[in-house]
Design an enzyme around this catalytic site. Structure first.
Site, PDB file in Angstrom:
ATOM      1  N   TRP A 252     -34.493  65.390 -36.982  1.00 51.97           N
ATOM      2  CA  TRP A 252     -34.199  66.725 -36.390  1.00 51.97           C
ATOM      3  C   TRP A 252     -33.522  67.531 -37.582  1.00 51.97           C
ATOM      4  O   TRP A 252     -34.624  68.898 -37.717  1.00 51.97           O
ATOM      5  CB  TRP A 252     -33.303  67.115 -35.716  1.00 51.97           C
ATOM      6  CG  TRP A 252     -33.377  66.828 -34.305  1.00 51.97           C
ATOM      7  CD1 TRP A 252     -33.362  65.242 -34.214  1.00 51.97           C
ATOM      8  CD2 TRP A 252     -34.252  66.636 -33.732  1.00 51.97           C
ATOM      9  NE1 TRP A 252     -33.859  65.423 -32.635  1.00 51.97           N
ATOM     10  CE2 TRP A 252     -34.857  66.717 -32.433  1.00 51.97           C
ATOM     11  CE3 TRP A 252     -35.301  68.359 -33.134  1.00 51.97           C
ATOM     12  CZ2 TRP A 252     -35.338  66.069 -31.160  1.00 51.97           C
ATOM     13  CZ3 TRP A 252     -36.417  68.872 -32.469  1.00 51.97           C
ATOM     14  CH2 TRP A 252     -36.564  67.575 -31.367  1.00 51.97           C
TER      15      TRP A 252
ATOM     16  N   LYS B  17     -27.209  70.032 -24.605  1.00 56.05           N
ATOM     17  CA  LYS B  17     -26.314  68.980 -24.864  1.00 56.05           C
ATOM     18  C   LYS B  17     -25.120  68.821 -25.067  1.00 56.05           C
ATOM     19  O   LYS B  17     -24.421  67.938 -23.194  1.00 56.05           O
ATOM     20  CB  LYS B  17     -26.507  68.148 -26.354  1.00 56.05           C
ATOM     21  CG  LYS B  17     -27.983  67.633 -26.636  1.00 56.05           C
ATOM     22  CD  LYS B  17     -28.427  67.994 -27.819  1.00 56.05           C
ATOM     23  CE  LYS B  17     -29.606  68.204 -27.911  1.00 56.05           C
ATOM     24  NZ  LYS B  17     -30.579  67.431 -27.455  1.00 56.05           N
TER      25      LYS B  17
ATOM     26  N   ASP C  34     -26.911  72.005 -38.248  1.00 54.81           N
ATOM     27  CA  ASP C  34     -27.831  71.966 -36.845  1.00 54.81           C
ATOM     28  C   ASP C  34     -26.724  71.167 -36.280  1.00 54.81           C
ATOM     29  O   ASP C  34     -26.052  69.884 -36.480  1.00 54.81           O
ATOM     30  CB  ASP C  34     -28.941  71.600 -37.300  1.00 54.81           C
ATOM     31  CG  ASP C  34     -29.151  71.000 -35.656  1.00 54.81           C
ATOM     32  OD1 ASP C  34     -28.871  71.449 -34.418  1.00 54.81           O
ATOM     33  OD2 ASP C  34     -30.682  70.327 -35.957  1.00 54.81           O
TER      34      ASP C  34
HETATM   35  N1  PMP Z   1     -31.975  69.731 -33.117  1.00 58.57           N
HETATM   36  C1  PMP Z   1     -31.118  68.837 -32.927  1.00 58.57           C
HETATM   37  C2  PMP Z   1     -30.114  67.714 -33.815  1.00 58.57           C
HETATM   38  C3  PMP Z   1     -31.441  68.767 -31.762  1.00 58.57           C
HETATM   39  O1  PMP Z   1     -31.331  67.261 -30.900  1.00 58.57           O
HETATM   40  C4  PMP Z   1     -32.575  69.222 -30.944  1.00 58.57           C
HETATM   41  C5  PMP Z   1     -33.421  68.840 -29.860  1.00 58.57           C
HETATM   42  N2  PMP Z   1     -33.592  67.566 -28.822  1.00 58.57           N
HETATM   43  C6  PMP Z   1     -32.964  70.203 -31.550  1.00 58.57           C
HETATM   44  C7  PMP Z   1     -32.241  70.955 -32.806  1.00 58.57           C
HETATM   45  C8  PMP Z   1     -34.264  70.843 -30.945  1.00 58.57           C
HETATM   46  O2  PMP Z   1     -33.825  71.738 -30.104  1.00 58.57           O
HETATM   47  P1  PMP Z   1     -34.755  73.077 -28.925  1.00 58.57           P
HETATM   48  O3  PMP Z   1     -35.004  71.960 -28.365  1.00 58.57           O
HETATM   49  O4  PMP Z   1     -33.408  73.478 -28.209  1.00 58.57           O
HETATM   50  O5  PMP Z   1     -35.918  73.513 -29.050  1.00 58.57           O
END
Ligand code: PMP
Length: 363
Positions: A104, A198, A174
């Site tokens: 991520w 989450k 994030d």
């Molecule tokens: N950051 C993290 C730490 C994630 O786990 C995720 C999705 N699993 C995201 C960003 C991306 O999120 P989204 O699908 O809401 O764009």
């Protein structure tokens, strides 16, 4: 609804408290005796605005956020923040420091590199994303617009236990997969964002917590939706917000509050993750955690078995035992148990028992 609920280890969207689902069921047709559902009402009208301000207050209270921060619920997922952060704050003739600790933060760094110059402060690929830098040692570049990290890598199961203290440089994080799983000193951060799907609710909204001092640094020439300032000027209501998602977040926040707030969630997370890591470490090498013990995630417990065949069998048998979501992320394979706030302790105990039994039969 309660009778045959699966034990839900999905990484996101993921388990919600049963009490929240029951409340949604009760109120979806008619909200608060208003004669209509909240998802049928204008976001400029009182049923929504009352609920919205209550949600913002709960975020502030539970994360202990001072008045120098704005709180927004934006669309576009956490992924939109990968580009919004650099679009707003990565200035020409500066760099942004990125800590690449897994899937991520790598995606975030790659989006930022399309917008301006970035410096890879730490590259986890050298250790197969199994470790992190010591937070005390982290320093931003001299000409840095901000330093970026991901507090909990959902795919690799690696998490910061403490955060860098940067004196001058804004820190951006994030926190999609560990927001409100523990107390965090928000005042260390210039910007925090988290997709809510989450720990906080259903997909659809991204929580953004933004220090007001950042507006001075803001790139002023951005289109409306991409500009943080245009959202805060309108109290987060520049356009139609993700109403259903925000409403559910409010109910989840109330549940978190009733269960001890951030401290209560931290205790739950320690209890649940310890159960699984003890099972892994006590398995004589049958289960292996690839993550540096100091940085093991308390939200996403990643582990491997001696062979891919055994991993497939593990997943198939776990489904028969009413457990879902135990496959590792498609990019890395292996197994992963996501054990977010709302997942009952008993479900984690059941997984630990299942792991012990699987090892007994197959080990
Ligand atoms: N950051 C993290 C730490 C994630 O786990 C995720 C999705 N699993 C995201 C960003 C991306 O999120 P989204 O699908 O809401 O764009």
């Amino acid at each position: 609804m309660t009778n045959n609920r699966k034990k839900n280890f999905f990484a996101g969207p993921s388990v919600l408290p049963i009490e929240v689902l029951q409340e949604l069921e009760r109120e979806i047709g008619e909200y608060n005796n208003e004669g209509l559902s909240i998802i049928e009402a204008s976001h400029r009208d009182q049923p929504f605005t009352d609920m919205y301000f209550e949600t913002l207050d709960l975020v502030k209270e539970l994360l202990n956020i001072n008045d120098n921060y704005d709180i927004l619920f934006l669309g576009g997922g956490a992924t939109l923040q990968f580009s919004m952060a650099p679009l707003n704050y990565l200035k020409p003739n500066t760099v942004a420091d990125y800590i690449k600790s897994g899937t991520w933060s790598n995606k975030a760094a790659s989006d930022a590199a399309k917008i301006g110059d970035i410096n890879i402060y730490f590259d986890g690929s050298e250790s197969n994303y199994s470790t992190l830098p010591d937070p005390k040692s982290v320093r931003a570049s001299e000409n840095s617009s901000y330093l970026y990290l991901c507090s909990n890598e959902t795919t690799g199961g690696i998490a910061w236990q403490d955060f860098p203290n940067l004196k001058e440089t804004p820190l951006i994080a994030d926190m999609s997969s560990d927001i409100l799983s523990r107390p965090v000193d928000v005042s260390k951060f210039a910007l925090i964002f988290a997709g809510v799907q989450k720990n906080l609710g259903p997909a659809g909204a991204t929580l953004v917590i933004l220090n007001k001092d950042m507006y001075e640094r803001q790139n002023k020439s951005l289109p409306t939706y991409l500009n943080y300032y245009s959202h805060t000027k309108t109290g987060g209501l520049t356009n139609t917000p993700p109403i259903f998602s925000i409403w559910t977040v409010k109910l989840v926040l109330q549940w978190i509050k009733a269960n001890g707030g951030a401290e209560g969630m931290a205790k739950r997370a320690s209890l649940k993750s310890t159960m699984l890591y003890d099972t892994i470490d006590g398995s004589g090498g049958f289960y292996i955690s690839p993550v540096d013990k100091r940085y093991r995630s308390k939200m996403n417990v990643v582990f491997k078995l001696p062979s891919e065949e055994l991993e497939k069998e593990f997943v198939a048998m776990s489904k028969e035992a009413n457990m879902v979501g135990l496959n590792g992320h498609r990019s890395v394979g292996g197994l992963r148990a996501s054990i977010y706030n709302s997942l009952p302790v008993e479900d984690v105990k059941a997984l630990s028992d299942f792991m012990n039994e699987f090892k007994r039969i197959k080990g």
